[in-house]
Design an enzyme around this catalytic site. Structure first.
Site, short mmCIF file in Angstrom:
data_model
loop_
_atom_site.label_atom_id
_atom_site.label_comp_id
_atom_site.label_asym_id
_atom_site.label_seq_id
_atom_site.Cartn_x
_atom_site.Cartn_y
_atom_site.Cartn_z
N HIS A 1 -11.35 25.41 17.04
CA HIS A 1 -11.98 26.16 15.95
C HIS A 1 -11.65 27.65 16.07
CE1 HIS A 1 -14.92 22.69 16.50
NE2 HIS A 1 -14.57 22.55 15.24
N LEU B 1 -18.50 24.44 18.48
CA LEU B 1 -17.21 25.11 18.34
C LEU B 1 -16.47 25.19 19.68
CD1 LEU B 1 -18.30 27.95 15.90
CD2 LEU B 1 -17.32 25.72 15.35
N HIS B 2 -15.16 25.01 19.61
CA HIS B 2 -14.31 25.05 20.80
C HIS B 2 -13.04 25.84 20.47
CE1 HIS B 2 -12.08 21.98 18.68
NE2 HIS B 2 -13.12 21.17 18.68
P1 AMP Z 1 -14.81 19.74 12.94
O1 AMP Z 1 -15.82 20.74 13.36
O2 AMP Z 1 -14.44 18.76 14.01
O3 AMP Z 1 -15.11 19.10 11.62
O4 AMP Z 1 -13.46 20.56 12.73
C1 AMP Z 1 -13.43 21.69 11.90
C2 AMP Z 1 -12.01 22.11 11.71
O5 AMP Z 1 -11.42 22.41 12.98
C3 AMP Z 1 -11.15 21.01 11.07
O6 AMP Z 1 -10.23 21.60 10.17
C4 AMP Z 1 -10.44 20.42 12.26
O7 AMP Z 1 -9.22 19.81 11.93
C5 AMP Z 1 -10.23 21.65 13.12
N1 AMP Z 1 -10.02 21.27 14.52
C6 AMP Z 1 -10.78 20.43 15.27
N2 AMP Z 1 -10.24 20.27 16.49
C7 AMP Z 1 -9.11 21.00 16.52
C8 AMP Z 1 -8.10 21.24 17.50
N3 AMP Z 1 -8.14 20.68 18.70
N4 AMP Z 1 -7.06 22.06 17.18
C9 AMP Z 1 -7.01 22.62 15.94
N5 AMP Z 1 -7.93 22.44 14.97
C10 AMP Z 1 -8.96 21.64 15.25
#
Ligand code: AMP
Length: 278
Positions: free
Chosen positions: A35, A31-32
């Site tokens: 998220h 998570l960053h």
């Molecule tokens: P992931 O863990 O990469 O599958 O992402 C989980 C959720 O966080 C998804 O809805 C992504 O689109 C969203 N997400 C990932 N990176 C970002 C970001 N930089 N800004 C906003 N939402 C993000």
């Protein structure tokens, strides 16, 4: 206190003692701040916030991509705690896909271009796991990132078509100070690749600039992005796109709204980004 649950039954039990509305943030962990922004919004708008952490094997075509996907659950749980998340659902693969599991959500036209063309089967995997998570959590709202623009369109389409009442809310892309979109995959970039990676955002902004100066040719906007990407020798372009915002079909001319998007490899790491127009 964040309650961590790992089984479908424990999730239902934890939800039974919580009040509605329920906001869901589906993630694959590592998570960053991107998220976190989704969690903040979910908390603001709902009585209960649920985060799911699940690296979904069905959305990875390449087994080595799945194997090297970064994981750090202890850190993820600490972040969820800090953000005031009520429930974290962190299931095993068998809990999500129990023995006998035999259903796949097969997406149509919306999943064909762009990421769908580059990663066959990817969006069927996404749609399948999100349908399961929506069914398990029965959230009123789900918060997803605009960074994955086609994924937003796929999830909206799936929920509409399968009559799942969860409202899908897209949140703006969170970026590093130099413009690089935050992504769990950024951890794989070497220092040189990391220094080069903001070229994705610069390419998108250059095309947006042309569009703001009344450029309406799809070819011209795509060429503008390619020209900026070409300034970084280490950027290996997978695609650049100027597409209809709803269908994601490539545009000859930009009539109203559109989506600029691109996918670029740096070594073995593939990054995506996009910029909505209009
Ligand atoms: P992931 O863990 O990469 O599958 O992402 C989980 C959720 O966080 C998804 O809805 C992504 O689109 C969203 N997400 C990932 N990176 C970002 C970001 N930089 N800004 C906003 N939402 C993000």
């Amino acid at each position: 206190m964040t309650t961590v649950v790992r089984t479908r039954a424990a999730l239902r039990a934890a939800l039974d003692s919580r009040t509605r509305p329920v906001g869901l943030v589906p993630t694959m962990g590592w998570l960053h701040a991107g998220h976190r922004a989704l969690m903040v919004r979910a908390r603001e708008e709902n009585a209960t916030t649920v985060v799911t952490i699940f690296v979904n094997p069905r959305q990875f075509g390449d087994p080595s991509d799945l194997a090297r996907y970064p994981r750090n659950e202890a850190n993820d749980l600490a972040i969820c705690e800090t953000e005031g998340v009520d429930i974290v659902f962190a299931p095993s693969v068998d809990e999500v896909y129990p023995p006998g599991f035999d259903t796949v959500v097969s997406m149509g036209a919306i999943a064909r271009p762009l990421e769908g063309a580059a990663r066959p089967g990817h969006f069927d995997g996404v749609a399948t796991v999100v349908a399961i998570l929506f069914g398990l959590v029965r959230a009123d709202r789900a918060y997803v990132g605009q960074k994955d623009a086609q994924q937003v369109a796929v999830i909206r389409r799936m929920a509409l078509d399968l009559a799942i009442p969860t409202k899908v809310i897209a949140c703006p892309t969170v970026r590093e100070p130099d413009g690089l979109a935050m992504s769990s995959r950024n951890v794989h970039l070497s220092p040189d690749e990391r220094a080069a990676a903001p070229v994705l955002h610069r390419a998108l902004l250059a095309a947006r600039d042309s569009w703001e100066q009344e450029e309406r040719s799809g070819d011209a906007l795509r060429a503008r992005m390619r020209a900026v990407l070409a300034t970084e020798p280490s950027a290996d372009v997978d695609y650049v796109s100027c597409a209809d915002a709803a269908t994601l079909a490539e545009l000859d001319r930009v009539p109203g709204r559109a989506l600029l998007s691109l996918a670029v490899r740096f070594g073995s790491t593939r990054l995506i980004d996009n910029e909505p127009l209009g």
